[in-house]
Design a protein around this motif. Structure first.
Motif, PDB file in Angstrom:
ATOM      1  N   TYR A 514     -68.656  21.479 -41.324  1.00 41.32           N
ATOM      2  CA  TYR A 514     -68.541  20.123 -40.803  1.00 41.32           C
ATOM      3  C   TYR A 514     -68.487  19.059 -41.897  1.00 41.32           C
ATOM      4  O   TYR A 514     -68.176  17.899 -41.618  1.00 41.32           O
ATOM      5  CB  TYR A 514     -69.699  19.817 -39.858  1.00 41.32           C
ATOM      6  CG  TYR A 514     -69.732  20.723 -38.638  1.00 41.32           C
ATOM      7  CD1 TYR A 514     -68.561  20.967 -37.913  1.00 41.32           C
ATOM      8  CD2 TYR A 514     -70.907  21.326 -38.218  1.00 41.32           C
ATOM      9  CE1 TYR A 514     -68.576  21.802 -36.809  1.00 41.32           C
ATOM     10  CE2 TYR A 514     -70.933  22.168 -37.115  1.00 41.32           C
ATOM     11  CZ  TYR A 514     -69.767  22.404 -36.414  1.00 41.32           C
ATOM     12  OH  TYR A 514     -69.774  23.219 -35.328  1.00 41.32           O
ATOM     13  N   LEU A 515     -68.793  19.439 -43.157  1.00 44.44           N
ATOM     14  CA  LEU A 515     -68.748  18.454 -44.234  1.00 44.44           C
ATOM     15  C   LEU A 515     -67.314  18.070 -44.588  1.00 44.44           C
ATOM     16  O   LEU A 515     -67.033  16.920 -44.953  1.00 44.44           O
ATOM     17  CB  LEU A 515     -69.466  18.986 -45.482  1.00 44.44           C
ATOM     18  CG  LEU A 515     -70.994  19.094 -45.412  1.00 44.44           C
ATOM     19  CD1 LEU A 515     -71.544  19.632 -46.722  1.00 44.44           C
ATOM     20  CD2 LEU A 515     -71.621  17.733 -45.111  1.00 44.44           C
ATOM     21  N   SER A 516     -66.404  19.041 -44.498  1.00 46.56           N
ATOM     22  CA  SER A 516     -65.015  18.772 -44.900  1.00 46.56           C
ATOM     23  C   SER A 516     -64.317  17.789 -43.961  1.00 46.56           C
ATOM     24  O   SER A 516     -63.314  17.167 -44.335  1.00 46.56           O
ATOM     25  CB  SER A 516     -64.225  20.085 -44.952  1.00 46.56           C
ATOM     26  OG  SER A 516     -64.258  20.738 -43.680  1.00 46.56           O
ATOM     27  N   ALA A 517     -64.883  17.631 -42.740  1.00 46.31           N
ATOM     28  CA  ALA A 517     -64.248  16.731 -41.764  1.00 46.31           C
ATOM     29  C   ALA A 517     -64.668  15.280 -41.947  1.00 46.31           C
ATOM     30  O   ALA A 517     -64.097  14.381 -41.319  1.00 46.31           O
ATOM     31  CB  ALA A 517     -64.578  17.194 -40.344  1.00 46.31           C
ATOM     32  N   ILE A 518     -65.677  15.032 -42.770  1.00 43.45           N
ATOM     33  CA  ILE A 518     -66.193  13.667 -42.942  1.00 43.45           C
ATOM     34  C   ILE A 518     -65.233  12.877 -43.813  1.00 43.45           C
ATOM     35  O   ILE A 518     -64.851  13.305 -44.908  1.00 43.45           O
ATOM     36  CB  ILE A 518     -67.615  13.699 -43.562  1.00 43.45           C
ATOM     37  CG1 ILE A 518     -68.592  14.357 -42.585  1.00 43.45           C
ATOM     38  CG2 ILE A 518     -68.080  12.299 -43.936  1.00 43.45           C
ATOM     39  CD1 ILE A 518     -69.985  14.530 -43.127  1.00 43.45           C
ATOM     40  N   ARG A 519     -64.876  11.672 -43.302  1.00 45.38           N
ATOM     41  CA  ARG A 519     -63.934  10.838 -44.023  1.00 45.38           C
ATOM     42  C   ARG A 519     -64.601   9.589 -44.629  1.00 45.38           C
ATOM     43  O   ARG A 519     -64.230   9.149 -45.706  1.00 45.38           O
ATOM     44  CB  ARG A 519     -62.807  10.397 -43.067  1.00 45.38           C
ATOM     45  CG  ARG A 519     -61.954  11.545 -42.555  1.00 45.38           C
ATOM     46  CD  ARG A 519     -61.111  12.128 -43.690  1.00 45.38           C
ATOM     47  NE  ARG A 519     -60.324  13.274 -43.233  1.00 45.38           N
ATOM     48  CZ  ARG A 519     -60.693  14.531 -43.409  1.00 45.38           C
ATOM     49  NH1 ARG A 519     -61.837  14.796 -44.013  1.00 45.38           N
ATOM     50  NH2 ARG A 519     -59.943  15.526 -42.982  1.00 45.38           N
ATOM     51  N   ALA A 520     -65.548   9.065 -43.947  1.00 46.54           N
ATOM     52  CA  ALA A 520     -66.225   7.847 -44.434  1.00 46.54           C
ATOM     53  C   ALA A 520     -67.614   8.217 -44.972  1.00 46.54           C
ATOM     54  O   ALA A 520     -68.431   8.786 -44.252  1.00 46.54           O
ATOM     55  CB  ALA A 520     -66.339   6.825 -43.309  1.00 46.54           C
ATOM     56  N   ARG A 521     -67.811   7.858 -46.207  1.00 45.70           N
ATOM     57  CA  ARG A 521     -69.098   8.194 -46.848  1.00 45.70           C
ATOM     58  C   ARG A 521     -69.687   6.929 -47.486  1.00 45.70           C
ATOM     59  O   ARG A 521     -69.027   6.265 -48.278  1.00 45.70           O
ATOM     60  CB  ARG A 521     -68.897   9.257 -47.918  1.00 45.70           C
ATOM     61  CG  ARG A 521     -68.302  10.549 -47.375  1.00 45.70           C
ATOM     62  CD  ARG A 521     -68.095  11.563 -48.480  1.00 45.70           C
ATOM     63  NE  ARG A 521     -67.512  12.802 -47.955  1.00 45.70           N
ATOM     64  CZ  ARG A 521     -67.256  13.874 -48.696  1.00 45.70           C
ATOM     65  NH1 ARG A 521     -67.530  13.854 -49.998  1.00 45.70           N
ATOM     66  NH2 ARG A 521     -66.723  14.958 -48.153  1.00 45.70           N
ATOM     67  N   VAL A 552     -76.440  18.287 -41.805  1.00 46.89           N
ATOM     68  CA  VAL A 552     -75.224  17.610 -41.336  1.00 46.89           C
ATOM     69  C   VAL A 552     -74.054  18.589 -41.363  1.00 46.89           C
ATOM     70  O   VAL A 552     -73.264  18.684 -40.411  1.00 46.89           O
ATOM     71  CB  VAL A 552     -74.927  16.372 -42.209  1.00 46.89           C
ATOM     72  CG1 VAL A 552     -73.567  15.768 -41.819  1.00 46.89           C
ATOM     73  CG2 VAL A 552     -76.026  15.330 -42.055  1.00 46.89           C
ATOM     74  N   GLY A 553     -73.957  19.332 -42.492  1.00 50.94           N
ATOM     75  CA  GLY A 553     -72.866  20.287 -42.623  1.00 50.94           C
ATOM     76  C   GLY A 553     -72.943  21.414 -41.618  1.00 50.94           C
ATOM     77  O   GLY A 553     -71.911  21.972 -41.211  1.00 50.94           O
ATOM     78  N   LYS A 554     -74.160  21.778 -41.159  1.00 52.30           N
ATOM     79  CA  LYS A 554     -74.318  22.904 -40.232  1.00 52.30           C
ATOM     80  C   LYS A 554     -74.237  22.482 -38.775  1.00 52.30           C
ATOM     81  O   LYS A 554     -73.763  23.247 -37.925  1.00 52.30           O
ATOM     82  CB  LYS A 554     -75.674  23.592 -40.484  1.00 52.30           C
ATOM     83  CG  LYS A 554     -75.734  24.366 -41.775  1.00 52.30           C
ATOM     84  CD  LYS A 554     -77.040  25.150 -41.891  1.00 52.30           C
ATOM     85  CE  LYS A 554     -78.230  24.226 -42.070  1.00 52.30           C
ATOM     86  NZ  LYS A 554     -79.502  24.981 -42.248  1.00 52.30           N
ATOM     87  N   HIS A 555     -74.731  21.267 -38.446  1.00 52.61           N
ATOM     88  CA  HIS A 555     -74.931  20.939 -37.029  1.00 52.61           C
ATOM     89  C   HIS A 555     -74.169  19.709 -36.543  1.00 52.61           C
ATOM     90  O   HIS A 555     -74.087  19.502 -35.315  1.00 52.61           O
ATOM     91  CB  HIS A 555     -76.429  20.712 -36.770  1.00 52.61           C
ATOM     92  CG  HIS A 555     -77.299  21.849 -37.209  1.00 52.61           C
ATOM     93  ND1 HIS A 555     -77.217  23.095 -36.644  1.00 52.61           N
ATOM     94  CD2 HIS A 555     -78.268  21.918 -38.172  1.00 52.61           C
ATOM     95  CE1 HIS A 555     -78.108  23.893 -37.224  1.00 52.61           C
ATOM     96  NE2 HIS A 555     -78.750  23.200 -38.166  1.00 52.61           N
TER      97      HIS A 555
END
Length: 648
Positions: A514-521, A552-555
């Protein structure tokens, strides 16, 4: 069972070797101080206290004091009292038929008028005991008309603190060592016991140098009796067991006798002591062993001799205890035994309050037993040195040494627990994530064999890296931390820099789908002064941030935005991780959540993990910087003590 006992003994030996030595050293020091005489005053004070605390005794009706007071002197109009007044007084007393009359007035020089009358009274009455001062300085001769058997000396020797606790019964004549002289009180007691009970004086059976009346042997004082050390013990002496109470003896005045204000039964077959009870005469003795004194801390000389006479006759007739002491061997065995018991207390309690309670209870028992032995049987046993050892050894030295050892042991256990927890965190944030990722693909049957092999090889590599890292960390004194990504951090760097490295390294991991889908950081880490955090705090906080980002990356299904903020507000610091994923779908407490709560408790802060509106999850840790700094300083002081104990 035997094996357990042997194992326990082997475990205790090194503990006792290190912790008991200071206690043993203290016992030896206290014994040396006592042998040196430095505890005498303290032991005398306890003796006086025990004597003063005894229950009140009834008036001694066998010994009567005729005290010439200030009113008598004013009525006579002359001092010293003329011999005629003394002669008239004795004749009047003789009419009541006393057993013996002790004249505690020096009559070596005539005091006119009336010297002839007084000489005739001495000649006609064989139950009169006059006095002399036998020892230097200031020797005073006895009345010239009394036989040797009718004279008793009144020399009394004080202790080094100026108080009187002993009585000299008999001593060789300094002018003729072959001649032995008796004291006033011994003469009076001899006369009374012979007349009343037909008991004569004899040598002691247990100690031939002591005196004995019938079956009652007077305990002989020696130079090291009780709390005394290298004290002059010339002659035959006894310890004074003063009578206690507001009125110890019946005291009559000269005017009472002259005006017949006397019940004949008060004097018949009694011992009568005549002496000065006028303060202007200056015949006082210092004592702290009697309560309710007319004079503060002092008694008249005639009363002192009355106490000495009374204790002899009542010991013989009524079995009233005479003060006695143990031999030196028994006394020091007693001290050593209690000394070791204080060391045992320190080992068994292993807690400040428990130790204080145990020492307090044992002290009460010690004083209680000693007091009962004293009032019931007259045993004066060492209490002061034992109390000194109990207080210093039981409450302080040995207890603290055992406590330090116990704290060092707990510290070692805590360090092992922390190492295990740290290792688990590294595995949890690294290899376990790789394994979880592989299992997830296998369950959905989306993982080809080639990719499975690749994942397993990666898992093998990560586990080996962790093993090498743990070995390196154990052999190095560097303060480092390995993240699940494999990045090694130097924990001496500022915490905001460490947060940034954790943030960057974790978000770059490819094993969280799920981390690779995050665009805004969004990220911001305000700096914290290093005085508010130690190395372990930094380690735990980095783990917290890593664990939160991994979650966050797992859930965080559907998450497109993540916000990581570290900021200071109202002297508190908040570190939060917020995403806009699906939110919390399970309320069970995981291992990571438990670690976060434990961290919040150690920092004296709060932790929360909750869903936010309209969607997403917030994970936040907040703690007060100044409060944690104070606690951190206290822990550091204990930490340094433990490290010194461990030799680190």
């Amino acid at each position: 069972m035997l094996q357990k006992i042997v194992h326990r003994i082997k475990h205790e030996i090194p503990i006792w070797r290190g912790a008991a030595l200071p206690g043993i050293a203290l016992i030896l020091i206290v014994i040396f101080i006592r042998l040196n005489g430095s505890l005498q005053v303290l032991e005398w004070m306890l003796l006086d206290t025990f004597l003063k605390m005894r229950p009140s005794e009834p008036v001694d009706k066998e010994v009567v004091i005729i005290g010439i007071n200030e009113t008598d002197i004013k009525e006579i109009g002359k001092y010293p009292i003329p011999d005629r007044e003394i002669a008239t007084l004795i004749e009047k007393i003789q009419s009541y038929k006393p057993i013996a009359i002790g004249l505690d007035l020096f009559k070596d020089i005539p005091v006119e008028p009336g010297s002839k009358e007084l000489r005739q009274v001495f000649k006609n009455n064989k139950n009169i005991i006059g006095i002399e001062k036998l020892l230097n300085p200031g020797k005073i001769s006895p009345p010239p008309n009394l036989s040797t058997e009718q004279v008793g000396f009144v020399d009394i020797i004080s202790d080094k603190d100026g108080k009187y606790r002993r009585y000299l019964l008999a001593t060789p004549n300094p002018d003729n060592v072959q001649e032995h002289k008796s004291s006033l009180s011994l003469r009076l007691a001899e006369a009374y016991l012979l007349a009343k009970k037909n008991i004569t004086i004899d040598n002691g059976k247990h100690n031939p140098k002591a005196m004995r009346f019938g079956s009652t042997e007077l305990p002989l004082f020696d130079s090291n009796s009780g709390g005394y050390v290298n004290t002059d013990s010339g002659g035959i002496r006894i310890l004074m067991n003063f009578r206690n109470g507001k009125q110890r003896f019946r005291v009559l005045s000269l005017d009472d006798i002259k005006t017949d204000q006397v019940n004949p039964a008060w004097l018949q077959d009694k011992i009568v002591l005549i002496g000065m009870t006028a303060t202007s005469a200056g015949d006082f003795f210092n004592t702290s062993a009697i309560s309710d004194l007319e004079l503060n801390g002092e008694i008249y000389g005639v009363e002192y001799h009355a106490h000495a006479t009374s204790q002899i006759i009542h010991a013989v007739i009524n079995g009233r205890p005479l003060l006695k002491t143990w031999s030196d061997n028994w006394e020091y065995l007693w001290i050593v035994t209690w000394g070791f018991s204080s060391i045992v207390i320190g080992r068994l309690t292993q807690s400040g309050w428990k130790n204080l309670f145990a020492v307090g209870a044992i002290t009460i028992c010690l004083v209680g037993v000693s007091y009962l032995l004293f009032i019931c049987w007259g045993w004066w046993i060492p209490v002061a040195p034992v109390l000194l050892i109990l207080v210093i050894n039981g409450v302080g030295l040995s207890a603290f040494t055992f406590y330090r050892h116990d704290q060092a042991l707990k510290f070692q256990i805590k360090e092992r627990e922390r190492t295990i927890e740290h290792t688990f965190t590294i595995i949890h944030n690294g290899p376990l994530q790789t394994l979880a990722d592989a299992l997830s693909y296998l369950r959905t049957q989306e993982l080809p064999q080639e990719k499975l092999i690749l994942q397993l090889e990666r898992l093998n590599h990560e586990i080996r890296d962790i093993g090498e890292f743990m070995k390196t960390q154990a052999l190095s004194d560097k303060h480092i931390l390995r993240l699940g990504s494999g990045l090694i951090l130097d924990l001496k760097n500022p915490i905001n820099e460490l947060f940034y490295e954790v943030y960057t390294s974790t978000l770059q991991r490819k094993d969280f789908k799920y981390l690779s889908a995050i665009r805004a950081r969004t990220r911001c880490f305000e700096p914290i002064d290093d005085k508010y955090l130690n190395i372990e705090d930094k380690r735990e906080l980095c783990h917290f941030l890593e664990e939160s980002l991994c979650n966050v990356g797992k859930h965080a299904l559907g998450a497109k935005r993540i916000q990581v903020i570290g900021k200071i507000h109202d002297e508190c610091y908040s570190l939060s991780v917020k995403d806009n994923g699906c939110g919390i779908d399970s309320f069970s407490e995981s291992k990571g959540t438990k670690q976060c709560k434990d961290l919040a408790q150690r920092l004296h802060g709060t932790f929360k993990r909750e869903s936010v509106s309209p969607k997403g999850t917030l994970c936040e840790l907040t703690w007060c910087l100044k409060k944690h700094k104070k606690n951190h300083l206290q822990i550091n002081s204990v930490y340094k003590i433990v490290l010194s104990k461990l030799g680190m």
